[in-house]
Design an enzyme around this catalytic site. Sequence first.
Site, mmCIF file in Angstrom:
data_model
loop_
_atom_site.group_PDB
_atom_site.id
_atom_site.type_symbol
_atom_site.label_atom_id
_atom_site.label_comp_id
_atom_site.label_asym_id
_atom_site.label_seq_id
_atom_site.Cartn_x
_atom_site.Cartn_y
_atom_site.Cartn_z
ATOM 1 N NE ARG A 168 11.122 14.069 -19.988
ATOM 2 C CZ ARG A 168 12.038 13.192 -20.363
ATOM 3 N NH1 ARG A 168 12.967 13.539 -21.235
ATOM 4 N NH2 ARG A 168 12.034 11.976 -19.885
ATOM 5 N NE ARG A 186 18.488 3.897 -19.972
ATOM 6 C CZ ARG A 186 17.406 4.667 -20.051
ATOM 7 N NH1 ARG A 186 16.310 4.337 -19.414
ATOM 8 N NH2 ARG A 186 17.425 5.766 -20.751
ATOM 9 C CG HIS A 193 9.029 6.652 -19.977
ATOM 10 N ND1 HIS A 193 9.471 5.340 -20.089
ATOM 11 C CD2 HIS A 193 9.908 7.395 -20.679
ATOM 12 C CE1 HIS A 193 10.565 5.304 -20.807
ATOM 13 N NE2 HIS A 193 10.870 6.537 -21.181
#
Length: 402
Positions: A91, A241, A180
Amino acid sequence: MNILVLNCGSSSVKYQLIEVDKKTFLAKGSVDRVGMSGAVLTNTRSDGDEIKITGDILDHTTAIEYILAVLLSKNHGVITSKSEIHAVGHRVVHGGETFTGSVLIDDSVIKGIRDNFEIAPLHNPHNLRGINACQVHLPNIPQVGVFDTAFHHDMPPHAYIYGIPYSLYSQYKIRRYGFHGTSHAYVAHRASELLKKDLKKLKVITCHLGNGCSIAAIDKGISIDTSMGFTPLEGLLMGTRSGDIDVSIILYVMAKEGLNYSEANTLLNKHSGLQGISGVSSDMREVITEMNEGNKKAKLAFDIFCYRVKKYVGSYIAALGGLDALVFTGGIGENSPDVRKAICDNLEYLGIEFDKTANNNKDKEKAITTAKSKAVVYVIPTNEELMIALETKEIVKNTKKK
Ligand code: ADP
């Protein structure tokens, strides 16, 4: 074909050894506290065998060495030789404008990942450490980079250019990238399978609601807009966040409280969101528990979280010009009926007929709309590791053909 999927963070390495043709894992686990005292590796085999190993794991190269040792171990392992690992899928968070899809890693790809350090300082350096570690321990095995940003690469300019001087895009590549992507792509494909329709004929909105949260509008299989932007800070409210705010606020607070860049960054990324509003926790479970016990700030945090998702869903239906499927995934999306209900309430006029009973049942993958609903709302557990393994297999197969 066995593929080792790696997700290397600053102080952790998550891994899965996946038998990709069967779409199952042989073993999975993580090394936590890399570079700190008391690092610990936890490995779980598909038959349930679990082992924890603690040690001095001071860098990613040592972490990979430990992972390989446990995968090869006589009592807890799943392979007998490194040659049973046929490829490694990494990833990689930020592909910038360089990487529009998954790639076989070579020197030029490593340079490309490094070139993006500046716009992804918290992620890409660690991802690259994992790649370097595999070059040491698995030197002749193909490695593939799968980028979080790649799925959003075909967004149109009107979705990715910000309303600031265009020269900032030309000069510094400041634009919406979105994140994502692997998760959004996986659940959108799965929704099309459940609908038994080609994704290329569908309008889908995918909500990845975990610690980080983002939402994507997917038209005919292409992400045409997404809520995270230049960094993963923009968009939905998240655990710590802020998501969208008027940027003037931060300039004002910096001046008022004399905050420097790093302090302002920490305020927005670590002390905001569910945590900042509720004062309780960044964890949605704890926010909901407190809310149910009458904590008003916890309720406010919950309401803001759900309202923000609802607002984005509405705007993305307008952007798509309709909706066939809405998907919930991620730790909150998959596990919180309360959140899903608050978001989907009163959306009948948009073709969403919510099914409260289905929403509350224990099935992991399910539709939560009634049979007469025009658009189907799904809960689909994400599986980014499997998606990375499938991408890796494709790239390795195509490389062999050449
Ligand atoms: P990450 O983004 O780090 O991968 P996850 O996707 O695992 O995180 O999501 C973590 C979030 O999911 C946390 O806010 C956690 O509280 C939430 N979550 C997990 N289970 C539940 C649940 N049963 N109800 C509400 N929230 C849940």
